[in-house]
Scaffold this motif. Structure first.
Motif, PDB file in Angstrom:
ATOM      1  N   GLN A 345       0.844  -1.191   0.000  1.00 24.70           N
ATOM      2  CA  GLN A 345       0.000   0.000   0.000  1.00 24.70           C
ATOM      3  C   GLN A 345       0.880   1.242   0.000  1.00 24.70           C
ATOM      4  OE1 GLN A 345      -3.798  -1.718   2.590  1.00 24.70           O
ATOM      5  NE2 GLN A 345      -3.028   0.320   2.961  1.00 24.70           N
ATOM      6  N   ARG A 346       0.481   2.238  -0.793  1.00 23.24           N
ATOM      7  CA  ARG A 346       1.274   3.461  -0.860  1.00 23.24           C
ATOM      8  C   ARG A 346       1.009   4.364   0.339  1.00 23.24           C
ATOM      9  NH1 ARG A 346      -1.901   7.697  -2.777  1.00 23.24           N
ATOM     10  NH2 ARG A 346      -3.916   7.085  -3.653  1.00 23.24           N
ATOM     11  N   CYS A 347      -0.152   4.214   0.994  1.00 22.17           N
ATOM     12  CA  CYS A 347      -0.467   5.061   2.141  1.00 22.17           C
ATOM     13  C   CYS A 347      -1.615   4.444   2.929  1.00 22.17           C
ATOM     14  CB  CYS A 347      -0.851   6.475   1.705  1.00 22.17           C
ATOM     15  SG  CYS A 347      -2.191   6.554   0.507  1.00 22.17           S
ATOM     16  N   LEU A 348      -1.794   4.930   4.151  1.00 23.83           N
ATOM     17  CA  LEU A 348      -2.924   4.509   4.971  1.00 23.83           C
ATOM     18  C   LEU A 348      -4.188   5.236   4.516  1.00 23.83           C
ATOM     19  CD1 LEU A 348      -1.498   4.485   8.616  1.00 23.83           C
ATOM     20  CD2 LEU A 348      -2.216   2.504   7.283  1.00 23.83           C
ATOM     21  N   SER A 349      -5.316   4.604   4.747  1.00 26.61           N
ATOM     22  CA  SER A 349      -6.575   5.243   4.388  1.00 26.61           C
ATOM     23  C   SER A 349      -6.893   6.373   5.363  1.00 26.61           C
ATOM     24  CB  SER A 349      -7.704   4.216   4.404  1.00 26.61           C
ATOM     25  OG  SER A 349      -8.938   4.848   4.170  1.00 26.61           O
ATOM     26  N   ALA A 350      -7.257   7.524   4.816  1.00 24.37           N
ATOM     27  CA  ALA A 350      -7.675   8.623   5.687  1.00 24.37           C
ATOM     28  C   ALA A 350      -8.692   9.499   4.989  1.00 24.37           C
ATOM     29  CB  ALA A 350      -6.478   9.454   6.122  1.00 24.37           C
ATOM     30  N   SER A 351      -9.361   8.953   3.988  1.00 23.24           N
ATOM     31  CA  SER A 351     -10.368   9.715   3.265  1.00 23.24           C
ATOM     32  C   SER A 351     -11.661   8.927   3.223  1.00 23.24           C
ATOM     33  CB  SER A 351      -9.899  10.015   1.839  1.00 23.24           C
ATOM     34  OG  SER A 351     -10.961  10.526   1.065  1.00 23.24           O
ATOM     35  N   ARG A 352     -12.648   9.422   3.928  1.00 27.04           N
ATOM     36  CA  ARG A 352     -13.952   8.767   3.904  1.00 27.04           C
ATOM     37  C   ARG A 352     -14.540   8.788   2.495  1.00 27.04           C
ATOM     38  NH1 ARG A 352     -17.043   5.740   7.640  1.00 27.04           N
ATOM     39  NH2 ARG A 352     -19.254   6.075   7.269  1.00 27.04           N
ATOM     40  N   ALA A 353     -14.315   9.874   1.786  1.00 31.74           N
ATOM     41  CA  ALA A 353     -14.860   9.981   0.431  1.00 31.74           C
ATOM     42  C   ALA A 353     -14.271   8.905  -0.480  1.00 31.74           C
ATOM     43  CB  ALA A 353     -14.571  11.370  -0.143  1.00 31.74           C
ATOM     44  N   GLU A 354     -12.972   8.627  -0.349  1.00 33.33           N
ATOM     45  CA  GLU A 354     -12.349   7.590  -1.166  1.00 33.33           C
ATOM     46  C   GLU A 354     -12.859   6.205  -0.766  1.00 33.33           C
ATOM     47  OE1 GLU A 354      -8.159   7.718  -2.098  1.00 33.33           O
ATOM     48  OE2 GLU A 354      -8.069   9.777  -1.387  1.00 33.33           O
ATOM     49  N   THR A 355     -13.084   6.009   0.531  1.00 31.04           N
ATOM     50  CA  THR A 355     -13.641   4.742   0.980  1.00 31.04           C
ATOM     51  C   THR A 355     -15.016   4.518   0.372  1.00 31.04           C
ATOM     52  OG1 THR A 355     -12.439   4.730   3.077  1.00 31.04           O
ATOM     53  CG2 THR A 355     -14.476   3.487   3.010  1.00 31.04           C
ATOM     54  N   VAL A 356     -15.855   5.535   0.423  1.00 33.14           N
ATOM     55  CA  VAL A 356     -17.207   5.421  -0.125  1.00 33.14           C
ATOM     56  C   VAL A 356     -17.158   5.179  -1.630  1.00 33.14           C
ATOM     57  CG1 VAL A 356     -19.353   6.686  -0.556  1.00 33.14           C
ATOM     58  CG2 VAL A 356     -18.292   6.769   1.713  1.00 33.14           C
TER      59      VAL A 356
END
Length: 515
Positions: A345-356
């Motif tokens: 993974q290039r980064c940790l998830s921190a965007s709810r919009a991207e998750t949705v």
């Protein structure tokens, strides 16, 4: 049996570790990563395993009804299966059916691990059956709501029954051959439910780390994680538990600070996007929480990127001269970097919009590890939403249950009340932890957070259970290692003995029936 699926399925797994999503997805990526490394991509190429590894498993495809509960619906899909017949003694021999769960099922399902290793001793035919809507067994219509209504544990069990009939004919399996189901995690639940609902098809089942009780608020998960971080037998300590709490307090302190502090935190943790919005902050905290939970859930397993001992070493500042207030935070950062490298993974998830956006993608290519499908099943059957709202939880209390349940509404239009009702219906239909099935062996590790939803004590004379001290999730199913603990070795001996007992019973029943 029929030919393989359309070519578009070939790219299904390309997005396995590339998409962004919440903590449930990180745990699933850890599971997929660990499973792939344990099973190997091609067992025939691993010459270290001896001559048996040179036998290639057979891959096949079954034409299954999309809606098995509506005979007027003629639509079908192709379901993948694998077969290892190198140890099979013939048409009267037993069949070990390895059920797939919420992810792809590869050839290693019938070639590696404890279920496959048992086949030589019992002369068994080993079959691995991939779950509908996962891996390559995705119906051609994709993953929109009109299709997903055909995804459930009940549909999966119906597939198992029809596969039993079709494969018995294809491989000329005797009607007297006992079929024994194996499965781990959700597939372990399916194995137990297969025996409960279809005892005329499945003679017995081995259910590993099977969460039988559906639950909306799974706060118990982090209670076990907290205890495991203090367990000295697996590398934990009370100081480790305290350090974990301190690390999350530091993350939250920086999130509450000014924009410059948030930006520094984002860069240090390798978070995706900005952290100015509360929902994105909650997403990051959830991902970090899953990182720690994953270290516990898959502790000590080959392929797991982070163990409890390693995590506690980072958090306590081992090899670090500084013992300042921020030392646990820096340890958490090191742990995050290690896991990200392992998963690609290039980064940790921190965007709810991207998750949705990721979860709304109805194309199979964007859901390699089945994130959308599994979320749908949690919203319509199981719940399993991990929270940290109790005083004993060492993590952040964000995100709370409403935040997680809102995904069911955002992605599928399902209300909170409908999710709660679905969880209750699942427990009513299968029986939860009061499941009354005979000839089922439940296996759990007491360090695994999921064991609290399983059966760890026999419910009656015809149900057996093993609780393995200090063992993690589905550890009994993993390939044997020289470093396996004595308790794990003993558990595998007991599994062997239970299979002996069942298969002796099957022979005696056959003799009585023919007398």
């Amino acid at each position: 049996m029929t030919a393989g699926p359309a070519l578009w399925l070939g790219s299904l797994l390309l997005g396995s570790f590339l998409g962004l999503s919440g903590s449930a997805s990180l745990l699933r990526r850890l599971r997929e990563h660990t499973q792939q490394l344990q099973e190997g991509s091609d067992p025939s190429l691993d010459l270290s395993l001896g001559p048996s590894a040179l036998v290639l498993p057979k891959e096949g495809w079954l034409e299954q009804p999309l809606d098995p509960f509506n005979t007027s619906d003629r639509r079908v899909f192709l379901q993948r299966y694998w077969v290892n017949d190198q140890h099979w003694t013939g048409q009267d021999g037993p069949v070990f059916l390895h059920l797939g769960g919420e992810g792809s099922l590869g050839s290693g399902s019938v070639m590696r691990g404890h279920p496959a290793a048992l086949a030589s001793a019992f002369g068994a035919l080993v079959i691995g059956l991939e779950h509908r809507f996962y891996g390559l067994s995705v119906p051609a219509g994709g993953l929109d709501m009109a299709q997903l209504r055909f995804l459930s544990s009940r549909h999966a069990l119906s597939d198992m029954v029809s596969a039993h009939l079709a494969l018995s004919r294809l491989f000329n399996v005797s009607s007297s051959s006992p079929w024994i189901c194996f499965g781990g995690s959700y597939a372990g639940s399916l194995a137990a439910w297969a025996r409960l609902k279809f005892p005329h098809v499945i003679f017995a089942s081995v259910a590993s780390s099977a969460p039988l009780r559906a639950v909306l608020d799974f706060s118990e998960y982090n209670n076990v994680v907290s205890r495991s971080l203090m367990n000295t037998a697996i590398g934990g300590s009370p100081e480790c538990r305290t350090a974990a709490s301190a690390a999350f307090e530091e993350v939250e302190r920086r999130l509450r600070a000014d924009e410059a502090s948030q930006e520094a935190l984002r860069e240090e943790l390798g978070a995706c996007g900005t952290l100015s919005r509360l929902e994105d902050q909650a997403e990051l905290l959830e991902e970090l929480q899953a990182l720690v939970g994953g270290a516990v859930q898959y502790n000590g397993q080959a392929g797991a990127p982070l163990s409890v001992r390693q995590l506690c070493g980072f958090l306590s500042g081992s090899g670090n001269r500084s013992h300042s207030r921020t030392a646990p935070y820096r340890g958490l950062r090191r742990a995050a970097q290690m896991v990200m490298r392992s998963l690609g993974q290039r980064c940790l998830s921190a965007s709810r919009a991207e998750t949705v956006a990721h979860l709304r993608n109805t194309e199979p290519q964007g859901s390699g590890v089945g994130d959308r499908q599994w979320l749908y099943q949690t919203c319509t059957e199981f719940g399993f939403y991990v929270t940290c709202e109790g005083p004993g939880c060492p993590f952040s209390q964000r995100p709370a249950l409403p935040s997680q349940l809102s995904l069911c509404e955002q992605i599928f239009g399902l209300s909170v009340s409908s999710v709660a009702q679905a969880v209750a219906q699942t427990n009513s239909y299968y029986g939860g932890q009061t499941l009354r099935a005979t000839q089922v062996l439940f296996i759990n590790g007491d360090a695994d957070p999921w064991h609290v939803l399983s059966i760890t004590r026999p419910l009656g004379p015809f149900e057996s259970s093993l609780l393995i001290p200090n063992a993690s999730h589905c550890l009994d199913m993993a390939p044997e290692k020289p470093s396996d603990s004595p308790s794990l070795r003993l558990a595998r001996q007991k599994i062997f003995q239970q299979l002996q007992t069942w298969l002796t019973l099957a022979k005696e029943s056959l003799v009585r029936g023919g007398a």
